[in-house]
Design a protein around this motif. Structure first.
Motif, PDB file in Angstrom:
ATOM      1  N   THR A  53     -24.604   6.431   7.155  1.00  0.00           N
ATOM      2  CA  THR A  53     -23.508   7.222   6.398  1.00  0.00           C
ATOM      3  C   THR A  53     -22.057   7.634   7.218  1.00  0.00           C
ATOM      4  OG1 THR A  53     -24.482   9.306   6.883  1.00  0.00           O
ATOM      5  CG2 THR A  53     -25.213   8.245   5.127  1.00  0.00           C
ATOM      6  N   ASP A  54     -21.292   8.154   6.666  1.00  0.00           N
ATOM      7  CA  ASP A  54     -20.127   8.902   7.267  1.00  0.00           C
ATOM      8  C   ASP A  54     -20.426   9.832   7.923  1.00  0.00           C
ATOM      9  OD1 ASP A  54     -18.456   6.728   6.046  1.00  0.00           O
ATOM     10  OD2 ASP A  54     -18.153   8.094   4.190  1.00  0.00           O
ATOM     11  N   SER A  55     -19.940  10.014   9.307  1.00  0.00           N
ATOM     12  CA  SER A  55     -20.094  11.275   9.950  1.00  0.00           C
ATOM     13  C   SER A  55     -19.164  12.176   9.687  1.00  0.00           C
ATOM     14  CB  SER A  55     -19.990  11.155  11.411  1.00  0.00           C
ATOM     15  OG  SER A  55     -18.776  10.917  11.845  1.00  0.00           O
ATOM     16  N   GLU A  56     -19.401  13.686   9.940  1.00  0.00           N
ATOM     17  CA  GLU A  56     -18.588  14.513   9.458  1.00  0.00           C
ATOM     18  C   GLU A  56     -17.038  14.408  10.520  1.00  0.00           C
ATOM     19  OE1 GLU A  56     -21.788  15.290  10.643  1.00  0.00           O
ATOM     20  OE2 GLU A  56     -22.489  15.673   8.476  1.00  0.00           O
ATOM     21  N   SER A  57     -17.163  13.613  11.502  1.00  0.00           N
ATOM     22  CA  SER A  57     -15.934  13.448  12.319  1.00  0.00           C
ATOM     23  C   SER A  57     -15.240  12.137  12.148  1.00  0.00           C
ATOM     24  CB  SER A  57     -16.108  13.598  13.735  1.00  0.00           C
ATOM     25  OG  SER A  57     -17.223  12.561  14.059  1.00  0.00           O
ATOM     26  N   ALA A  62     -24.166  10.531  15.947  1.00  0.00           N
ATOM     27  CA  ALA A  62     -22.705  10.263  14.943  1.00  0.00           C
ATOM     28  C   ALA A  62     -21.748  10.208  15.840  1.00  0.00           C
ATOM     29  CB  ALA A  62     -22.611  11.417  14.052  1.00  0.00           C
ATOM     30  N   SER A 112     -17.248   9.393  16.202  1.00  0.00           N
ATOM     31  CA  SER A 112     -15.914   9.593  15.469  1.00  0.00           C
ATOM     32  C   SER A 112     -14.978   8.368  15.412  1.00  0.00           C
ATOM     33  CB  SER A 112     -14.943  10.953  16.264  1.00  0.00           C
ATOM     34  OG  SER A 112     -14.696  10.285  17.550  1.00  0.00           O
ATOM     35  N   LYS A 155     -22.636   7.867  11.010  1.00  0.00           N
ATOM     36  CA  LYS A 155     -23.491   8.622  11.352  1.00  0.00           C
ATOM     37  C   LYS A 155     -24.931   7.826  10.968  1.00  0.00           C
ATOM     38  CE  LYS A 155     -25.749  12.555   9.366  1.00  0.00           C
ATOM     39  NZ  LYS A 155     -25.454  14.048   8.825  1.00  0.00           N
TER      40      LYS A 155
END
Length: 89
Positions: free
Chosen positions: A63-67, A13, A15, A71
């Motif tokens: 997908t989208d990463s948490e940051s 992942a 940012s 990801k």
């Protein structure tokens, strides 16, 4: 499952700017770099990742990463344990 290793997943992942949901399938095609590519590149990296994953019966998800960036996760199916030759279940 008797005689099988658990499924394996590996991922990465970042940012960065991420990948828009409507671009997530196309980004795996050769020479596709997304809407706002940054830096140098030819758009081959994720196409190569997907081809290698398919050769190993794996699935690739973006997908989208948490940051806030992207990801990427590669899911490998369960495999027969090394040295095990018993029945499949």
């Amino acid at each position: 499952m008797y005689g099988f290793c658990a499924p394996l997943a590996i991922g990465a992942a970042d940012s960065g700017p991420g990948v828009a949901a409507d671009q997530r399938e196309a980004i795996f095609e050769r020479f596709v770099r997304g809407r706002e590519p940054a830096g140098e590149g030819s758009g081959l990296g994720l196409a190569i990742v997907k081809e290698i994953a398919l050769l190993h019966a794996a699935e690739v998800k973006l997908t989208d990463s948490e940051s806030g960036g992207a990801k990427l996760v590669i899911y490998f199916p369960a495999a027969r344990a090394p040295g095990h030759h018993g029945p499949q279940t």
